[in-house]
Design a protein around this motif. Structure first.
Motif, PDB file in Angstrom:
ATOM      1  N   TYR A   1       0.970  -1.233   0.013  1.00 18.96           N
ATOM      2  CA  TYR A   1      -0.128  -0.049   0.042  1.00 18.96           C
ATOM      3  C   TYR A   1       0.895   1.404  -0.001  1.00 18.96           C
ATOM      4  O   TYR A   1       0.356   2.363  -0.382  1.00 18.96           O
TER       5      TYR A   1
ATOM      6  N   GLN B   1       8.043  -1.224  -8.820  1.00 22.96           N
ATOM      7  CA  GLN B   1       6.649  -0.467  -8.949  1.00 22.96           C
ATOM      8  C   GLN B   1       6.629   0.869  -9.671  1.00 22.96           C
ATOM      9  O   GLN B   1       5.902   1.042 -10.363  1.00 22.96           O
TER      10      GLN B   1
ATOM     11  N   ASP C   1      -3.276   2.331 -10.241  1.00 26.73           N
ATOM     12  CA  ASP C   1      -4.280   2.016  -9.178  1.00 26.73           C
ATOM     13  C   ASP C   1      -4.007   0.887  -8.025  1.00 26.73           C
ATOM     14  O   ASP C   1      -4.411   0.914  -7.109  1.00 26.73           O
ATOM     15  N   ASN C   2      -3.032   0.110  -8.601  1.00 27.12           N
ATOM     16  CA  ASN C   2      -2.593  -1.030  -7.694  1.00 27.12           C
ATOM     17  C   ASN C   2      -1.024  -1.584  -8.170  1.00 27.12           C
ATOM     18  O   ASN C   2      -1.260  -2.696  -8.828  1.00 27.12           O
TER      19      ASN C   2
ATOM     20  N   LYS D   1       1.812   2.937  -3.761  1.00 29.22           N
ATOM     21  CA  LYS D   1       0.436   3.276  -4.208  1.00 29.22           C
ATOM     22  C   LYS D   1       0.002   4.652  -3.465  1.00 29.22           C
ATOM     23  O   LYS D   1      -0.553   5.576  -4.114  1.00 29.22           O
TER      24      LYS D   1
ATOM     25  N   SER E   1      -6.631   2.332   1.397  1.00 25.95           N
ATOM     26  CA  SER E   1      -6.317   3.828   1.169  1.00 25.95           C
ATOM     27  C   SER E   1      -6.842   4.891   2.053  1.00 25.95           C
ATOM     28  O   SER E   1      -6.152   5.557   2.550  1.00 25.95           O
TER      29      SER E   1
END
Length: 637
Positions: free
Chosen positions: A41, A278, A290-291, A44, A377
Motif C-alpha cells: 500500500y 513498482q 491504481d495498484n 500506491k 487507502s
C-alpha cells in the motif's frame, strides 16, 4: 515477560552456521512482517492524486528516492546500526529502553525532572503501540485481499467479507498459541521477500532509468519543487517505514545480529527492488497506478500472490497482536495496568502468552476499522501518526542512553539525536495532516491507554499510601506476639503483602478469627524490577524475624512471571527449610480503595479507578497461586 536462566536462541546458535541461518529465517517471520508488507500500500499511496502532486516521471523518481533514502536513514542507520545496540539484558522495546535511560540518568546524577520525563516518554511510546496494534492488522489484510480486484473487478464486493473472515479467524486462534504456526512464519516471509524482489527486479531490468532514484538529489529536488504538497506526500512516504520499531522491540527473541543480517541481506534488498519495480512499472504504464504492487505480476500470478500476501499480512498482524500481549504483561508487572488474566500458551517459550481481554478488544477495534474505512487507502489516513511519535520517543531515550550509559562523545550524541529527531518530527508533522481524516483514531486510543496507565498507577500509589498509614509495624507486632504466642499449627502460611515492614491484613484477620499461627509464617513481598530478568542469586532476600517467622522479598523482572510457589521453593532450598508444598497455604487480601483516599484524582478518574479495581483479575491468577490452597480476604482502605 522464570526462575531458570534463559539461553538466548541467537547466542545458542551462533556457534553453528546452520543454526545461525535458521535464526535469521525465523527472525524474518516475526520481526519483518509489518515493514515487509508495506509495499502492498505504501508506494500506491504516495501517488495518490489527492496529495496534489501531478503524475510525472520526475515525481515518480523523487518519491522512490525519498523511500529509498528513508529506508537507509530511518531504518538502517537509526535502528539497525544504533538503536539495536541498546541491549537490556538481551531485551529491546520501548519499556526496556526506558529502563536503560533511567539507569543512564541515575549514573550521570540527573535531576528528578529528567527521570519523570523518561517515564513519560516510555509511557507515551507504549500507549502509541496500542494504536498501531489496531491499524496494522486492518490495513495489512485489507490491502492484500484488495488484490482480488486486480484479478477480477467484479470481486470488489467480496473484499470486505473475506477480510473480516480472515481477521476473525486470526483472533479466534490466538488462544491456541503461535508456536506451531510460528514454525512456518520464517519460510513464508523468506518466500515473500524473494518473490516481491524478483518481481521488482524484472521491471527494473525492463526500465533501468528508474535507478536514477538512487541519487539523493532526486528526493531533495522533489521536496523543493512540491513545497506545498511535500508534507502530505511525506505522510504517505512514511508508510514504507512503519514496522521499523519491530526490529528493536523483538530483539529479545533472536538477538541483534540475526536481525541485522536478515534486514541487510534479505528484507532490505527485497523491499528496495520491489519499490523500484513498482516505480518502473508506473513509468512504463501510468494506468498501473491504481495498484502497482499486484500489477507487477502476470494475470495468472495475481491470485497466488493474493494468497501469499494474505499469509504475509496475517504474519504481520500476528507479530503486532503478540506484541500487544507482551506489552500488556509488562505494563501489569510495572504497575501501570491492573491484573488481567494471562495464559501461558507454551511450556518452553516464556514469551508466548495470551491475554483474552486484550485479544477481544483488539478484534472488535480492528473489525470496526475495516468496516468503517472499507479500503486500505482510506485506512492509510489513520496510519502513521502513532508510529512516528513512537519513533521520536525512541530517538530521545536512545540519546540519553548513549550519553549517560555508553559515555559516547557528547557533541556527537547531540548532533546524532538532533538529526534523527529532525527527521522523526518532520514525519510527525506530516502525519498530523491526516489527523482529521482518521489519524485522530490512533491518537484517541493512545490517549485512552495513557489515561488508564496514569490513573491506575496514581490510584494504586495513593491506595498503598493510605494502607501504610493505617497499618501496624511488623517487627513490634511479632515482638509483642512472642509474649502471648497463639497456638501454632502444622504447615506453612504465606502472607502476600506489598510492604514487608507492615503487618499483612490477612494475617491480622487470621489471628482474630482463627486464633492460630502456622509453624512457618512467611511474609512475602513480590517486587517487580526495572530489568527484564533478575539473576537467580538475587531473586530471594530473606530474614528470620524469630523461630518460624520469615520476612521475604522476591524479585522478578518485567519479562518474568511472578510465580510465588516457585519463589517459596527457592527459599526452602536456600534456607534449608522443611516446607511441604501440599501443606502450604497462601493468604492474600483483595484491597479496595475508597474515594476518600484518592484526593489527587478528579471525579472521572476516580470513577475509572473504581471500575478498574472492580474488574481487576484475581491475585491468585497473577501470582500462580493454587486455588485449593488459597485464602482470600477483603480489605477496604
Amino acid at each position: 515477560m522464570n526462575a531458570p536462566a534463559r539461553t538466548s536462541t541467537a547466542q545458542g546458535d551462533a556457534a553453528h552456521p546452520a543454526g545461525k541461518g535458521l535464526v535469521v529465517i525465523a527472525a524474518l517471520g516475526v520481526v519483518f512482517g509489518d515493514i515487509g508488507t508495506s509495499p502492498l500500500y505504501a508506494f500506491k499511496e504516495t501517488l495518490n492524486p489527492e496529495h496534489g502532486v501531478p503524475f510525472s516521471p520526475d515525481a515518480v523518481l523523487g518519491l522512490l528516492s525519498l523511500i529509498f533514502w528513508g529506508l537507509l536513514f530511518v531504518v538502517t542507520l537509526k535502528y539497525v546500526v544504533f538503536v539495536l545496540r541498546a541491549d537490556h539484558d538481551g531485551e529491546g522495546g520501548i519499556l526496556a529502553l526506558q529502563a536503560l535511560a533511567r539507569n543512564a540518568a541515575s549514573r550521570i546524577g540527573a535531576k528528578p525532572w529528567l527521570g519523570h520525563a523518561i517515564g513519560l516518554l516510555g509511557l507515551v511510546g507504549a500507549a502509541m503501540f496500542y494504536g498501531d496494534s489496531l491499524i496494522t492488522p486492518a490495513i495489512s489484510v485489507l490491502s492484500a485481499v484488495e488484490g482480488l480486484e486486480v484479478r477480477a473487478p467484479v470481486l470488489e464486493r467480496a473484499v470486505l467479507p473475506i477480510t473480516v473472515a480472515i481477521l476473525i479467524a486470526l483472533f479466534a486462534v490466538q488462544k491456541k498459541g503461535t508456536g506451531a504456526v510460528g514454525k512456518v512464519f520464517g519460510p513464508v516471509m523468506l518466500l515473500w521477500f524473494v518473490v516481491i524482489g524478483v518481481a521488482g527486479l524484472m521491471q527494473v531490468l525492463a526500465q533501468p532509468q528508474v535507478l536514477a532514484a538512487l541519487d539523493p538529489r532526486r528526493a531533495v529536488l522533489f521536496l523543493v519543487e512540491h513545497r506545498l504538497q511535500s508534507l502530505a506526500v511525506l505522510g504517505a512516504v512514511f508508510l514504507a517505514f512503519t514496522g521499523g520499531e519491530a526490529l528493536y522491540a523483538d530483539m529479545g527473541h533472536f538477538g541483534a545480529r540475526p536481525i541485522r543480517l536478515a534486514w541487510l541481506f534479505i528484507a532490505l534488498p527485497g523491499l528496495v527492488l520491489n519499490y523500484f519495480g513498482q516505480g518502473a512499472l508506473v513509468l512504463a504504464n501510468p494506468a498501473a497506478i491504481d495498484n502497482p504492487f499486484f500489477r507487477l505480476f502476470p494475470a495468472w500470478g495475481v491470485l497466488p500472490m493474493v494468497l501469499l500476501a494474505a499469509m504475509a499480512t496475517v504474519i504481520a498482524s500476528q507479530a503486532v497482536i503478540s506484541g500487544a500481549f507482551s506489552l500488556t504483561a509488562h505494563a501489569m508487572r510495572m504497575g501501570y495496568l491492573p491484573r488481567m488474566r494471562v495464559i501461558q500458551t507454551s511450556g518452553t517459550a516464556i514469551g508466548q502468552i495470551y491475554v483474552p481481554t486484550v485479544n477481544w478488544l483488539l478484534m472488535v477495534g480492528v473489525l470496526l476499522l475495516v468496516l468503517g474505512f472499507r479500503s486500505s487507502s482510506a485506512l492509510s489516513a489513520a496510519y502513521g501518526i502513532a508510529v512516528s511519535i513512537t519513533m521520536v520517543t525512541t530517538t530521545l531515550l536512545a540519546g540519553i542512553v548513549a550519553w549517560g550509559l555508553w559515555r559516547w562523545n557528547k557533541p556527537a550524541v547531540a548532533l546524532g539525536v538532533a538529526a534523527f529527531a529532525a527527521v522523526d518530527l518532520t514525519f510527525v508533522v506530516a502525519n498530523s495532516l491526516k489527523v482529521a481524516e482518521g489519524g485522530w483514531l490512533t491518537l484517541a486510543v493512545a490517549a485512552g491507554v495513557m489515561l488508564l496507565f496514569t490513573t491506575w498507577a496514581k490510584g494504586r500509589r495513593l491506595g498503598l499510601e493510605a494502607a501504610a498509614a493505617e497499618s501496624l509495624p511488623l517487627r513490634p507486632f511479632f515482638e509483642s506476639l512472642a509474649h502471648h504466642m497463639p497456638h501454632r499449627v502444622q504447615g506453612t502460611a504465606v502472607f502476600l503483602n506489598v510492604n514487608v515492614t507492615s503487618v499483612p491484613h490477612a494475617l491480622l484477620h487470621n489471628l482474630k478469627h482463627n486464633q492460630v499461627l502456622h509453624e512457618q509464617v512467611i511474609v512475602l513481598r513480590v517486587l517487580p524490577c526495572d530489568t527484564p530478568r533478575v539473576d537467580a542469586r538475587l531473586r530471594i532476600e530473606a530474614e528470620s524475624l524469630m523461630t518460624g517467622i520469615w520476612i521475604v522479598t522476591a524479585r522478578h523482572g518485567f519479562m518474568e512471571r511472578p510465580d510465588v510457589p516457585e519463589f517459596i521453593r527457592i527459599l526452602a532450598y536456600q534456607k534449608t527449610l522443611a516446607i511441604d508444598s501440599m501443606k502450604t497455604s497462601y493468604f492474600v487480601s483483595r484491597a479496595s480503595v475508597g474515594e476518600e483516599h484518592l484526593p489527587g484524582l478528579n471525579p472521572i478518574r476516580r470513577a475509572l479507578f473504581g471500575w478498574l479495581q472492580r474488574n481487576a483479575g484475581r491475585a491468585s491468577d497473577y501470582f500462580e497461586l493454587p486455588d485449593n490452597r488459597l485464602v482470600e480476604m477483603g480489605q477496604r482502605t
